[in-house]
Design a protein around this motif. Sequence first.
Motif, PDB file in Angstrom:
ATOM      1  N   SER A 131      -3.723   8.642  -3.999  1.00 18.98           N
ATOM      2  CA  SER A 131      -4.872   8.035  -3.331  1.00 18.98           C
ATOM      3  C   SER A 131      -5.094   6.614  -3.828  1.00 18.98           C
ATOM      4  O   SER A 131      -4.824   6.284  -4.988  1.00 18.98           O
ATOM      5  CB  SER A 131      -6.125   8.874  -3.565  1.00 18.98           C
ATOM      6  OG  SER A 131      -6.378   9.017  -4.947  1.00 18.98           O
ATOM      7  N   ALA A 132      -5.609   5.772  -2.957  1.00 21.57           N
ATOM      8  CA  ALA A 132      -5.804   4.350  -3.251  1.00 21.57           C
ATOM      9  C   ALA A 132      -6.858   4.151  -4.331  1.00 21.57           C
ATOM     10  O   ALA A 132      -7.776   4.961  -4.496  1.00 21.57           O
ATOM     11  CB  ALA A 132      -6.194   3.600  -1.985  1.00 21.57           C
ATOM     12  N   GLN A 174       0.818  -1.214   0.000  1.00 24.77           N
ATOM     13  CA  GLN A 174       0.000   0.000   0.000  1.00 24.77           C
ATOM     14  C   GLN A 174       0.852   1.264   0.000  1.00 24.77           C
ATOM     15  O   GLN A 174       0.607   2.185  -0.775  1.00 24.77           O
ATOM     16  CB  GLN A 174      -0.931  -0.008   1.210  1.00 24.77           C
ATOM     17  CG  GLN A 174      -2.049  -1.044   1.116  1.00 24.77           C
ATOM     18  CD  GLN A 174      -2.897  -1.060   2.379  1.00 24.77           C
ATOM     19  OE1 GLN A 174      -2.410  -1.319   3.479  1.00 24.77           O
ATOM     20  NE2 GLN A 174      -4.176  -0.775   2.215  1.00 24.77           N
ATOM     21  N   ALA A 211       1.045   3.933  -2.989  1.00 21.45           N
ATOM     22  CA  ALA A 211       0.581   5.288  -2.676  1.00 21.45           C
ATOM     23  C   ALA A 211       1.657   6.307  -3.012  1.00 21.45           C
ATOM     24  O   ALA A 211       1.365   7.439  -3.428  1.00 21.45           O
ATOM     25  CB  ALA A 211       0.192   5.386  -1.208  1.00 21.45           C
TER      26      ALA A 211
END
Length: 368
Positions: A126-127, A117, A121
């Motif tokens: 943003s995811a 993650q 990122a």
Amino acid sequence: MNPVLSWQEHGECHSAAWRSESRHQPPQRIEAVAQISAEQALSLIHQNTALLWRGDYHQGKQLLAAIKKRVRSHSKPAADFHRHRLQQSQHSRLFNLLLLEVQPGFMLANGRAPDVQAALADVYGSANETPFLLPLNALLGFIGAHEWHKQGVPVPALGGAHIHVPFGVFSPLRGEYLDLLASAPLPPHTQTAWDIGTGSGVLAAILARRGIAHIIGTDSNPRAVAAARANIRRLGYSAQVQINATDLLPAGSADLIVCNPPWLPAKPGADIETALYDPNHAMLHALLAQAPARLNPGGELWLIMSDLAEHLGLRPANALAQWFADAGLAVAAHSHTRPQHAKAQRQHDPLHHARSRETTSLWRLVPQ
């Protein structure tokens, strides 16, 4: 806009966006696999069929390593720069056809997959809310870049302070040319300076450390602008340095203009390579055409340039001197150094014949 790719899996049709930092065309076909030999994988990849890896993450890494080993073992060293670049591009295309599906929230569903993650990122912000396909080779690069971003690169010319560089921004690993900038005498009464193509912001930071009161760094790469601003803020130079999202020169004039343009006149294969490769030296020519009129009286243009292009046969030996003269610039001083990076020492590097003779120069130029 990322292209959307479709494939059949277990009798059902699936689709997802394809993301890649390379400039290769997306694959024509996708086949989902959880187990396959390197020979079988290469056979499909050579047919421009991408493999969507559904198996164990670490086994996927092993498969990629085996593919790379086989491809490289069957490739002869390129005889010149252009063949070397073509070979690199061909290898990159093959290595980027082993894909993973990144689930929403930058998650991987593969067995034993790490937490990626933070690394994703760092690249995308943003995811993601929907799945996308990503080359495993690219993901490994993102993970390595994220670790370098956190660790930072120590810069002796900044008293050992670290510059932190995310993926997509050129890292100041070659400290020898930074030392040239740190030691060259400034023009008398220098109060304003511009760092053109600031990248990580390292040159602007060195100028700030030398006491220049007003500095503007410019870059057209959004990742570079964000990285430079973060580095300047972290180093405590925000009162002296402003980073602008600008292509080439800002408005106004300056006592000193500094630029480390791309050194090699070749086509970049990915966005990050634009810091190294620039077809026909377009940025350098644009800078030489505009900078003389933007210097204050007594001002100087400082160029950091390698002569690697000359040793590779990509630029005549007298080209820089002629371009300076054509722009109405005279050489006030010229200092140079030899590179210390690892590639310059590798005798088995395909370009060792050129790298072993390379010098990097700081050209101090003044209007005639």
